[in-house]
Design an enzyme around this catalytic site. Sequence first.
Site, PDB file in Angstrom:
ATOM      1  N   MET A 122       0.949  -1.126   0.017  1.00 14.57           N
ATOM      2  CA  MET A 122      -0.278   0.233  -0.044  1.00 14.57           C
ATOM      3  C   MET A 122       0.957   1.256   0.063  1.00 14.57           C
ATOM      4  SD  MET A 122      -3.425  -0.921   2.049  1.00 14.57           S
ATOM      5  CE  MET A 122      -2.732  -0.557   3.571  1.00 14.57           C
ATOM      6  N   HIS A 151       9.451  -3.482   3.427  1.00 16.60           N
ATOM      7  CA  HIS A 151       8.715  -3.658   2.124  1.00 16.60           C
ATOM      8  C   HIS A 151      10.063  -3.911   1.100  1.00 16.60           C
ATOM      9  CE1 HIS A 151       5.637  -0.675   3.716  1.00 16.60           C
ATOM     10  NE2 HIS A 151       4.876  -1.811   3.210  1.00 16.60           N
ATOM     11  N   LYS A 154       4.847  -9.695   9.494  1.00 18.01           N
ATOM     12  CA  LYS A 154       4.491  -8.792  10.410  1.00 18.01           C
ATOM     13  C   LYS A 154       3.133  -8.831  10.608  1.00 18.01           C
ATOM     14  CE  LYS A 154       4.030  -4.226  10.848  1.00 18.01           C
ATOM     15  NZ  LYS A 154       2.603  -4.185  11.334  1.00 18.01           N
TER      16      LYS A 154
HETATM   17  O1  PAF Z   1      -0.093  -5.473   3.819  1.00 21.02           O
HETATM   18  C1  PAF Z   1      -0.584  -4.713   3.067  1.00 21.02           C
HETATM   19  O2  PAF Z   1       0.097  -3.853   2.764  1.00 21.02           O
HETATM   20  C2  PAF Z   1      -1.895  -4.853   2.552  1.00 21.02           C
HETATM   21  O3  PAF Z   1      -2.831  -5.497   3.389  1.00 21.02           O
HETATM   22  C3  PAF Z   1      -2.032  -5.606   1.258  1.00 21.02           C
HETATM   23  C4  PAF Z   1      -1.636  -6.982   1.386  1.00 21.02           C
HETATM   24  C5  PAF Z   1      -1.121  -5.000   0.095  1.00 21.02           C
HETATM   25  C6  PAF Z   1      -3.435  -5.798   0.601  1.00 21.02           C
HETATM   26  O4  PAF Z   1      -3.839  -4.384   0.426  1.00 21.02           O
END
Ligand code: PAF
Length: 283
Positions: A33, A40, A152
């Site tokens: 997101m 990430h 997480k």
């Molecule tokens: O973990 C996240 O950032 C969100 O829940 C995801 C998996 C991208 C779905 O919107």
Amino acid sequence: MTPLPTVRTIAELRRRITAWRADDARIALVPTMGALHDGHLSLIRLARSRATRVVASLFVNPTQFAPTEDFQSYPRNEVRDATLLKAAGCDLLYAPDPDEMYPDGFATTVTVAAETTSLEGAVRPDHFAGVATVVAKLLIQAAPDLAVFGEKDYQQLHVIRRLTADLNLAVEIIGAPIVRDSDGLALSSRNAYLSASERLIAPGLHRALEAAAAALRAGMDVAEVEAEAIGSVLGAGFDAVDYIEVRSADRLARMGPGAHDSAARILAAARLGRTRLLDNIHV
Ligand code: PAF
């Protein structure tokens, strides 16, 4: 550095993926997101090590936020995210608009029945239906060989494994270890909401989980471990604990007294000011 190629429609995404497939590429998807941090980027690097092409999605999914939650204020900075993704080894950014994902008339929801009403599901009743629906859509749109998610959000990872198995999606789901700051705080986009004084309190959650894991290993009763951990998080200065529970690592089932032989996961969510922090630990 040339900018990261970015596509915004399902048709463009599929054109790129089809071209990669023609070259026999092994394709990884990393759904995000945005508001990216090192956690990430570790997912991108893991994807890179397992695939020849990596696509990241950036979509702040409205359906997984309750009306009272932070959808509007969720941090958004696509230019910064794209630069970080490129440097971490990502080949393509898929950043659809909400209308592309949920066009007029959209009427389908993916609901995973197993273990979605407790823990996060008890506090955020519609959250996992929103996550499951958007992740199912992303997996169908990109049709990757593998997809990487962070541990997480351990319950989320569990839900995603269940949905891909139940819907026979031909994708390998890979869980990536939690990345932490040097004081133990699990990296999260929402850590940006913490004030300076809250930031000092925040690692107390991880410390409590480490102590709980040690107590469980030493044979302490599950209920006592949970109660002690809750006391310790509140004692550290948190405002409230939504849950700290010992669950089986594989099915997220509650563990009875004396269940010390199988792999467990202790999952926690606690509130500090306006921030909800999640963490978990393997035992
Ligand atoms: O973990 C996240 O950032 C969100 O829940 C995801 C998996 C991208 C779905 O919107």
